[in-house]
Design an enzyme around this catalytic site. Sequence first.
Site, mmCIF file in Angstrom:
data_model
loop_
_atom_site.group_PDB
_atom_site.id
_atom_site.type_symbol
_atom_site.label_atom_id
_atom_site.label_comp_id
_atom_site.label_asym_id
_atom_site.label_seq_id
_atom_site.Cartn_x
_atom_site.Cartn_y
_atom_site.Cartn_z
ATOM 1 C CG ASP A 154 2.984 6.467 0.990
ATOM 2 O OD1 ASP A 154 3.399 7.607 1.257
ATOM 3 O OD2 ASP A 154 3.630 5.646 0.316
ATOM 4 C CD GLN A 201 2.750 5.880 -3.089
ATOM 5 O OE1 GLN A 201 3.910 6.129 -3.310
ATOM 6 N NE2 GLN A 201 2.359 4.851 -2.344
ATOM 7 C CG ASN A 226 -16.842 6.319 2.876
ATOM 8 O OD1 ASN A 226 -15.689 5.918 2.954
ATOM 9 N ND2 ASN A 226 -17.831 5.813 3.606
ATOM 10 C CG ASP A 271 4.635 0.390 4.601
ATOM 11 O OD1 ASP A 271 3.797 0.470 3.682
ATOM 12 O OD2 ASP A 271 5.703 1.025 4.602
ATOM 13 C CE1 TYR A 300 1.953 -2.135 -6.450
ATOM 14 C CE2 TYR A 300 3.488 -0.403 -7.096
ATOM 15 C CZ TYR A 300 3.033 -1.314 -6.159
ATOM 16 O OH TYR A 300 3.637 -1.396 -4.940
ATOM 17 C CE LYS A 347 0.953 -5.967 -2.935
ATOM 18 N NZ LYS A 347 0.554 -6.340 -4.288
ATOM 19 N NE ARG A 359 11.244 -1.294 -8.751
ATOM 20 C CZ ARG A 359 11.287 0.026 -9.024
ATOM 21 N NH1 ARG A 359 10.185 0.661 -9.266
ATOM 22 N NH2 ARG A 359 12.425 0.668 -9.055
ATOM 23 C CE1 TYR A 370 -5.329 -4.330 -12.121
ATOM 24 C CE2 TYR A 370 -4.142 -6.099 -11.016
ATOM 25 C CZ TYR A 370 -5.315 -5.585 -11.526
ATOM 26 O OH TYR A 370 -6.459 -6.314 -11.447
HETATM 27 MG MG MG Z 1 3.016 2.065 2.486
#
Ligand code: MG
Length: 364
Positions: A11, A93, A103, A130, A230, A233, A267, A348
């Site tokens: 993302d 992000q 890598n 997603d 965090y 995801k 979130r 997190y």
């Molecule tokens: Mg995503």
Amino acid sequence: MKTTLSVIKADVGSIAGHIKPSDALINAVKDCVKQRVGNLITDFYVGSTGDDVAILFCHNNGTGCEELHKLAWDAFIAGTNKAKEQGLYGAGQDLLSDAFSGNVKGLGPAVAEMEFEERRAEPFLLFTADKTDPGAYNLPLYLGFSDPMHCAGLILSPKIGKGFKFVVMDVEHVESDRTIELNTPEDLYDLAALLRDNERFVVSAIYSRATGEQATVASTTRLHNIAGKYTGKDDPVMIIRCQGDFPATGEILSPYSIGHYVAGFMRGSHTGPLMPVKMGSIISYFDGPPIVSAAGFCVHNGKLTEPVDCFDHPYWDYIRNKVSRKAVAIREQGFSGPAMLDYKELEYGGIVETMKRLEDKFSQ
Ligand code: MG
């Protein structure tokens, strides 16, 4: 010559929140990759699922090829630059490092790679999800490869009936890859005992026991294990070879009719049902629900066919309605109990501050 399929996903920015990358961003990624057809890669495909861009590379360099990972990194940097230019949300992000170092694994993007000798017909599925994490594939893989209620081939095909070897990774073990191999059908209950915990144990690969051939590879990245906080995801990608000595395409797709509850949603902190969606679908209700798309291909001499959108069929409209009802059902209880993830999964994020503040206010 062996063929390698590598899917690398990130993302790097999206329109209007976590909704969808812009066409310009996707084109920037495509333009970067296109230049290497013929000298590093034999073919490629770029698509989006929710706010993520996935690049499928077809090449002959084996897994973990530094030059290929560098190409993916450069393509996502090109996408990030476009995202910044357009003022997209979350530009760059998932690129957790300032520089490429050999890598992309561990730098943010999700990676799944598999090398094999092409069969005469080589059908495979590319799954991209997603608003969820790698454990989302646990149940569909368990059912599609080891339960005759979904995989009729376990009864009807002697080779498939020999079962499969599952490689399961402990994704909480961050120092190194910690894996266990379990064989179906004899280890079924042990496999279930691990796969019930989607946040810790994740299927990373599956092999045919009849031929030893690899059927599946899935990404196992957990971003909070990299960033320590965090950052989004860990929206997973997966490649599954189908037919012949592997389950049929429809057997692999069958468990997605359940719309099972997974971690993710708003979130990345909630529980929601996994909705099978058409390719290129956006994110919407409560930054979700968690979605998965399946692009079907054949590959021959390193060249891909056009993708077929496996969840674009009237049957799946019925399932999507069912999954919407399941999403509403759990959303009705908001933050309470199983609707939101365990504190361990939230630690997190910002709730840690709140809990610290409240700690001092307790009296006894
Ligand atoms: Mg995503």
